[in-house]
Design an enzyme around this catalytic site. Structure first.
Site, mmCIF file in Angstrom:
data_model
loop_
_atom_site.group_PDB
_atom_site.id
_atom_site.type_symbol
_atom_site.label_atom_id
_atom_site.label_comp_id
_atom_site.label_asym_id
_atom_site.label_seq_id
_atom_site.Cartn_x
_atom_site.Cartn_y
_atom_site.Cartn_z
ATOM 1 N N LYS A 22 -75.450 -37.814 107.903
ATOM 2 C CA LYS A 22 -75.167 -39.130 107.201
ATOM 3 C C LYS A 22 -73.851 -39.483 107.542
ATOM 4 C CE LYS A 22 -73.985 -39.362 102.787
ATOM 5 N NZ LYS A 22 -72.844 -39.614 102.475
ATOM 6 N N GLN A 170 -62.541 -39.630 105.617
ATOM 7 C CA GLN A 170 -62.649 -40.656 105.493
ATOM 8 C C GLN A 170 -61.455 -41.596 105.655
ATOM 9 O OE1 GLN A 170 -64.645 -41.439 102.003
ATOM 10 N NE2 GLN A 170 -66.680 -40.581 102.677
ATOM 11 N N ASP A 317 -68.983 -31.132 100.299
ATOM 12 C CA ASP A 317 -70.229 -31.735 99.767
ATOM 13 C C ASP A 317 -71.011 -30.650 99.298
ATOM 14 O OD1 ASP A 317 -69.112 -34.129 100.073
ATOM 15 O OD2 ASP A 317 -70.254 -34.510 102.290
HETATM 16 C C1 S3P Z 1 -67.201 -38.201 104.708
HETATM 17 C C2 S3P Z 1 -65.898 -37.520 104.395
HETATM 18 C C3 S3P Z 1 -65.977 -36.545 103.288
HETATM 19 C C4 S3P Z 1 -67.407 -36.301 102.669
HETATM 20 C C5 S3P Z 1 -68.493 -37.542 102.371
HETATM 21 C C6 S3P Z 1 -68.354 -37.878 103.864
HETATM 22 C C7 S3P Z 1 -67.456 -38.731 106.196
HETATM 23 O O1 S3P Z 1 -65.438 -37.298 102.093
HETATM 24 O O2 S3P Z 1 -67.350 -35.718 101.066
HETATM 25 O O3 S3P Z 1 -69.648 -37.105 101.891
HETATM 26 O O4 S3P Z 1 -68.358 -39.252 106.352
HETATM 27 O O5 S3P Z 1 -66.236 -38.921 106.492
HETATM 28 P P1 S3P Z 1 -63.697 -37.559 102.042
HETATM 29 O O6 S3P Z 1 -63.166 -38.064 103.494
HETATM 30 O O7 S3P Z 1 -63.124 -38.213 101.048
HETATM 31 O O8 S3P Z 1 -63.277 -36.189 101.802
#
Ligand code: S3P
Length: 435
Positions: A22, A170, A317
């Site tokens: 994803k 993120q 996750d």
């Molecule tokens: C993700 C980063 C993670 C993860 C999310 C996907 C990403 O979140 O929990 O399912 O694709 O960058 P955070 O950046 O809030 O830790």
């Protein structure tokens, strides 16, 4: 179908192909949209979250279409996005929302973003603060409600050195993306290393990056050139449900093909092995800048463990499904330094303590995690549970049902399609019985 009954399994057997990762799928669409020319993407995850990213870029003038099994993205270049004629809808997807903010911060137009009730309550200040320092302007309508709309006015940005208080890919990605258009260098430093797919993809697209331990810097390129083909590995976070299922259901042996094994994602593999799981890796290789391997898992008994510190972002996750493993182990498992779980699709600490309690497991809520007393292989109680609208909670409960007395009824399971639309097919393929 929004509820399902899942029955205990005698054994799980077979070989699975899990859909694309994803996190990498979102980034593939984003980078291909910003590149010049056409990118062909193989094994893109066609889940609701990723479809939201696709829709948002289409709304900004990028042509994205599926031909056979391949997604073709006609990139518009770094200066080719168009003002969206509507509010960009990000559904349940934090990655779509936060990474888009990084890009929109630098565009010469205004845009508005919203999401579903869960996403609209998730924290965005963590991204708005650094982007404001860089020069973006924000206006929020309906803060604290399920219909929040965030307006962003982009403009010319200034590079910053930002020390992020959270280890969040993120947040890091939003700042690095904004840095593609900023004046000067942009650096993000995080308290521990979060997933690094953005950094790897920036490199693959020819952008120069510097890493100094937990700090990463980007210098704005004039354009991004593309590898014309991107192949996305299978999602380790999706595979994790079956790693735990095959470990816990007796007499099981399964193979999961070509799973992404980027070390910033595989903390759960390390923890499961430490707990006593039998997981072998075959055919290791690097493809499209990401480690990949085939996983073979057979059943074994587990012992409790301590999960804390720098490993947390590498398995954030997977904590719901690791909690199910912990609940079947011998002894206590302590999970700490994981307060980020409180701001995921639901408050996962609260939800886990509630659900484990219903399954007959003693679990204690801590501000930054939970403590689970393992049942030493004793079966979970049969009952009705709900997902709290959270895909990872729904799938964790499905795995728990396999080792319950007479099965579980799980409500509100449509959310599974946000990340793993073929989950139930994979489940059936291994011998899971449901109605
Ligand atoms: C993700 C980063 C993670 C993860 C999310 C996907 C990403 O979140 O929990 O399912 O694709 O960058 P955070 O950046 O809030 O830790």
């Amino acid at each position: 179908m929004n509820s399902i009954t899942i029955y205990p399994a005698q054994s799980l057997r077979g070989t699975l192909s899990i859909p694309g990762d994803k996190s990498i799928s979102h980034r593939a669409i984003i980078f291909a949209s910003l590149a010049e020319g056409v990118t062909q993407i193989y094994n893109l995850l066609e889940s609701e979250d990723v479809l939201c990213t696709i829709d948002c870029f289409r709304a900004m003038g990028v042509s994205i279409a599926k031909e056979g099994d391949i997604w073709k993205v006609h990139g518009v270049g770094l200066r080719g996005l168009k003002p969206p004629p509507k509010i960009l809808y990000c559904g349940n997807s934090g990655t779509t929302f936060r990474l888009l903010l990084g890009i929109l911060a630098a565009q010469p137009f205004e845009a508005a973003l919203t999401g579903d009730a869960s996403l609209n309550r998730r924290p965005m200040k963590r991204v708005m603060d650094p982007l404001t320092l860089m020069g973006a302007q924000f206006r929020v309508e309906g803060e604290g409600t399920s219909h929040r709309v965030l307006h962003i006015k982009g403009g010319s940005l200034q590079g910053i050195h930002y020390k992020s208080p959270v280890a969040s890919a993120q947040v890091k990605s939003a700042i690095l993306l904004a840095g593609l258009w900023a004046k000067g260098e942009t650096t993000v430093e995080e308290p521990s290393l979060s997933r690094d797919h953005t950094e790897r993809m920036l490199k693959a697209f020819g952008v120069s990056l510097k890493r100094n331990q937990l700090a990463v810097s980007v210098v704005p390129p004039s354009s991004i050139s593309l590898p014309s083909i991107l192949k996305i590995p299978s999602d380790f976070s999706s595979a994790a449900f079956f790693l735990v299922a095959a470990t816990l259901v007796p007499s099981s042996k399964i193979t999961i093909k070509e799973v992404g094994l980027n070390p910033t994602r595989t903390g759960a593999l390390d923890i499961l092995k430490k707990m006593g799981a039998k997981i072998l890796i075959h055919d290791s290789k690097v493809e499209g800048g990401e480690e990949v391997g085939t996983l073979e898992v057979s059943s074994s008994s587990l012992k409790g463990t301590l999960i804390e510190g720098e490993i947390i972002p590498r398995l954030i996750d997977e904590i719901p499904i690791l909690s199910i493993a912990a609940a079947q182990a011998q002894g206590e498992t302590i999970i700490r330094d994981a307060e980020e779980l409180r701001v995921k699709e639901t408050d996962r600490i609260k939800a886990l303590v509630d659900l484990l309690g219903r399954l007959g497991v003693s679990a204690k809520d801590k501000p930054d995690g939970l403590i689970v007393q393992g049942l030493k292989g004793q079966l979970f109680k049969s009952t009705e549970v709900e997902s709290f609208g959270d895909h990872r909670m729904a799938m964790s409960m499905a795995v728990a049902a396999l080792i319950s007395e007479k099965g579980l009824v799980i409500h509100d399971i449509d959310c599974v399609s946000t990340s793993f639309p073929t989950f139930w097919d994979c489940f059936r393929q291994l011998g899971g019985i449901m109605c």
